[in-house]
Scaffold this motif. Structure first.
Motif, PDB file in Angstrom:
ATOM      1  N   ALA A 141      13.078 -45.385 -28.329  1.00 53.20           N
ATOM      2  CA  ALA A 141      11.901 -46.252 -28.443  1.00 53.20           C
ATOM      3  C   ALA A 141      12.095 -47.526 -27.638  1.00 53.20           C
ATOM      4  N   TYR A 142      13.245 -48.166 -27.816  1.00 49.87           N
ATOM      5  CA  TYR A 142      13.474 -49.417 -27.092  1.00 49.87           C
ATOM      6  C   TYR A 142      13.669 -49.179 -25.589  1.00 49.87           C
ATOM      7  N   ARG A 143      14.171 -48.019 -25.230  1.00 48.59           N
ATOM      8  CA  ARG A 143      14.405 -47.761 -23.818  1.00 48.59           C
ATOM      9  C   ARG A 143      13.116 -47.358 -23.083  1.00 48.59           C
ATOM     10  N   PHE A 144      12.309 -46.520 -23.765  1.00 52.18           N
ATOM     11  CA  PHE A 144      11.180 -45.910 -23.040  1.00 52.18           C
ATOM     12  C   PHE A 144       9.796 -46.259 -23.612  1.00 52.18           C
ATOM     13  N   GLY A 145       9.754 -47.058 -24.680  1.00 51.59           N
ATOM     14  CA  GLY A 145       8.481 -47.217 -25.403  1.00 51.59           C
ATOM     15  C   GLY A 145       7.532 -48.290 -24.894  1.00 51.59           C
ATOM     16  N   GLY A 146       7.930 -49.033 -23.865  1.00 48.70           N
ATOM     17  CA  GLY A 146       7.127 -50.183 -23.432  1.00 48.70           C
ATOM     18  C   GLY A 146       5.694 -49.848 -23.045  1.00 48.70           C
ATOM     19  N   ALA A 147       5.517 -48.769 -22.270  1.00 46.34           N
ATOM     20  CA  ALA A 147       4.169 -48.429 -21.787  1.00 46.34           C
ATOM     21  C   ALA A 147       3.291 -47.998 -22.958  1.00 46.34           C
ATOM     22  N   TRP A 148       3.875 -47.213 -23.859  1.00 49.92           N
ATOM     23  CA  TRP A 148       3.133 -46.772 -25.058  1.00 49.92           C
ATOM     24  C   TRP A 148       2.692 -47.983 -25.884  1.00 49.92           C
ATOM     25  N   LEU A 149       3.586 -48.951 -26.001  1.00 48.84           N
ATOM     26  CA  LEU A 149       3.254 -50.147 -26.796  1.00 48.84           C
ATOM     27  C   LEU A 149       2.037 -50.866 -26.217  1.00 48.84           C
ATOM     28  N   GLU A 150       1.971 -50.956 -24.884  1.00 51.32           N
ATOM     29  CA  GLU A 150       0.805 -51.600 -24.267  1.00 51.32           C
ATOM     30  C   GLU A 150      -0.475 -50.856 -24.644  1.00 51.32           C
ATOM     31  N   GLU A 151      -0.387 -49.519 -24.636  1.00 52.47           N
ATOM     32  CA  GLU A 151      -1.581 -48.721 -24.958  1.00 52.47           C
ATOM     33  C   GLU A 151      -1.998 -48.914 -26.420  1.00 52.47           C
ATOM     34  N   ILE A 152      -1.017 -48.910 -27.298  1.00 51.66           N
ATOM     35  CA  ILE A 152      -1.370 -49.013 -28.726  1.00 51.66           C
ATOM     36  C   ILE A 152      -1.913 -50.410 -29.033  1.00 51.66           C
ATOM     37  N   LEU A 153      -1.394 -51.416 -28.336  1.00 52.79           N
ATOM     38  CA  LEU A 153      -1.900 -52.773 -28.576  1.00 52.79           C
ATOM     39  C   LEU A 153      -3.373 -52.879 -28.184  1.00 52.79           C
ATOM     40  N   THR A 154      -3.732 -52.236 -27.081  1.00 57.20           N
ATOM     41  CA  THR A 154      -5.135 -52.245 -26.653  1.00 57.20           C
ATOM     42  C   THR A 154      -5.996 -51.544 -27.712  1.00 57.20           C
ATOM     43  N   TYR A 155      -5.501 -50.412 -28.203  1.00 61.75           N
ATOM     44  CA  TYR A 155      -6.272 -49.657 -29.205  1.00 61.75           C
ATOM     45  C   TYR A 155      -6.411 -50.461 -30.507  1.00 61.75           C
ATOM     46  N   LEU A 156      -5.306 -51.077 -30.927  1.00 59.29           N
ATOM     47  CA  LEU A 156      -5.345 -51.848 -32.176  1.00 59.29           C
ATOM     48  C   LEU A 156      -6.252 -53.067 -32.046  1.00 59.29           C
ATOM     49  N   GLN A 157      -6.186 -53.688 -30.876  1.00 59.56           N
ATOM     50  CA  GLN A 157      -7.022 -54.871 -30.662  1.00 59.56           C
ATOM     51  C   GLN A 157      -8.510 -54.493 -30.764  1.00 59.56           C
ATOM     52  N   GLU A 158      -8.849 -53.316 -30.269  1.00 64.48           N
ATOM     53  CA  GLU A 158     -10.233 -52.853 -30.372  1.00 64.48           C
ATOM     54  C   GLU A 158     -10.564 -52.552 -31.843  1.00 64.48           C
TER      55      GLU A 158
END
Ligand SMILES: Cc1ncc(COP(=O)(O)O)c(C=O)c1O
Length: 387
Positions: free
Chosen positions: A280-297
């Protein structure tokens, strides 16, 4: 269609959120929007890493190695601009057990521990269950926004407090404490010799225009009085893997924590926790950006819905976290009545505000980390219950 729109049936998976509503709320015909986990799959890279490890097939004793420590170090550096040493890391099956360990390591029965209510329930129970005494510097609340009453905070520190449990970002208010607030907190704790446990489990889930600042990163003297707790569990929806890390730059404090771990016979994490955390810490950065956009909506949709259909409710604007704190005080219902209406009329399971201590009365907490269809269902239920 966004991958986060997929509705995955979690019933029958021993999910606390989905399978324990009967035990906790007395009924199982409710939509659960309470416990703080997400109804989304974690990043595919994490699933792949877990599957590869499963395929290996041997699950003998494992240790948390240098690669895992490096993934945490890099994450903190890239994401939060904080340079840590790998030697500062210790591990725990969760942030809750980590806080309990620190309480046992750095205080004795009868010692005072400071919290800021309304706050995450175990902050109270961990102190009380360890026979320490709660001192509460309640947050100020004014028309939808929370702040720290620093004179009350200082008075509390003066009363002989040994340890302060900071929640940053703050659950349930959704505040992401600003640099000036963190500086004041740390300066005061430093002045009164109070050690800080900075629970930063929600630190990656911060919305646009806000920035999480690890308190310990602000100054060397603050670093030496702080134990920072982080985990991939909220960020990547991995709570069931039970892996978290404590970052303690001060070797004396670290030694005391290690001594309690030794007493507990605690030595390592679950194999899958180690693999999941590292991936998660090594590869999860791009996914986190996507989920933040979804959560913000999801936050925007909720705000709009409440504004349009539930004018007596006020959503406390979250700066971070997927836990929305809703002020229902204008309805002038008791907490018992609120709960009954949510469960009986709305068939909706939310966290009742009083669980978070003084200042939580008349509020409810709603977890919006779910597909939009589920969210809309939850909001309609909220309207049925309180509209
Ligand atoms: C502030 C805070 N700390 C800790 C936890 C739980 O931590 P863990 O599952 O790692 O014990 C939560 C979960 O909601 C939380 O909100």
């Amino acid at each position: 269609m966004s991958k986060f729109e997929e509705i995955i049936n979690r019933k029958g998976s021993s999910s606390v959120k989905w399978d324990l509503t009967k035990t906790v709320f007395g009924r199982d015909d409710v939509l659960p929007m309470w416990v703080a986990d997400m109804d989304f799959l974690p990043p595919q890279n994490v699933l792949d890493a877990l599957q590869d490890r499963l395929k290996h097939g041997i699950f003998g004793y494992t240790f948390v190695g240098d690669d895992t420590a490096a993934s945490i170090k890099e994450w903190l550096q890239k994401r939060h601009g904080w340079e840590i040493e790998k030697t500062w890391l210790q591990y725990s099956p969760g942030v809750v057990p980590a806080i309990s360990t620190v309480i046992q390591a750095l205080t004795v029965p009868g010692d005072k521990v400071l919290v800021q209510s309304p706050v995450y329930t175990p902050f109270f129970s961990l102190v009380e269950d360890n026979d320490r005494e709660i001192v509460n510097a309640q947050l100020d609340y004014d028309d939808g926004s929370y702040s720290i009453d620093f004179s009350a905070f200082e008075e509390s520190l003066k009363s002989g407090v040994k340890l302060f449990l900071l929640c940053n970002p703050h659950n349930p208010s959704g505040r992401v404490w600003r640099k000036d607030e963190l500086m004041k907190i740390a300066e005061l704790c430093h002045r009164y010799n109070v050690v800080i446990v900075s629970d930063e489990i929600h630190s990656d889930l911060v919305y646009e225009t806000h920035t999480h600042i690890p308190l310990a990163s602000l100054h060397d003297s603050f670093r030496d009085i702080t134990i920072t707790c982080i985990a991939p569990s909220k960020t990547f929806n991995l709570a069931g893997l039970q892996a978290s890390a404590m970052i303690t730059p001060n070797p004396d404090l670290r030694e005391k924590i290690a001594a309690i771990h030794k007493k507990q016979g605690f030595f390592t994490l679950n194999t899958f926790g180690i693999v999941g955390m590292e991936a998660a810490y090594r590869f999860g950065g791009a996914w986190l950006e996507e989920i933040l956009t979804y959560l913000q909506e999801n936050v925007r949709v909720t705000k709009e819905f409440i504004g349009e259909h539930l004018p007596e409710l006020q959503l406390v604007d979250p700066e971070g976290t997927y836990l929305l704190w809703i002020d229902c005080t204008k309805m002038e219902l008791s907490d018992e009545e609120l709960k009954e209406r949510l469960l009986d009329k709305g068939k909706l399971a939310l966290e009742p505000g009083p669980k978070y201590g003084p200042g939580g009365e008349g509020f409810v907490r709603m977890n919006i980390a779910c597909p939009r269809e589920t969210l809309m269902d939850g909001l309609e239920r909220l309207r049925k219950a309180l509209g």
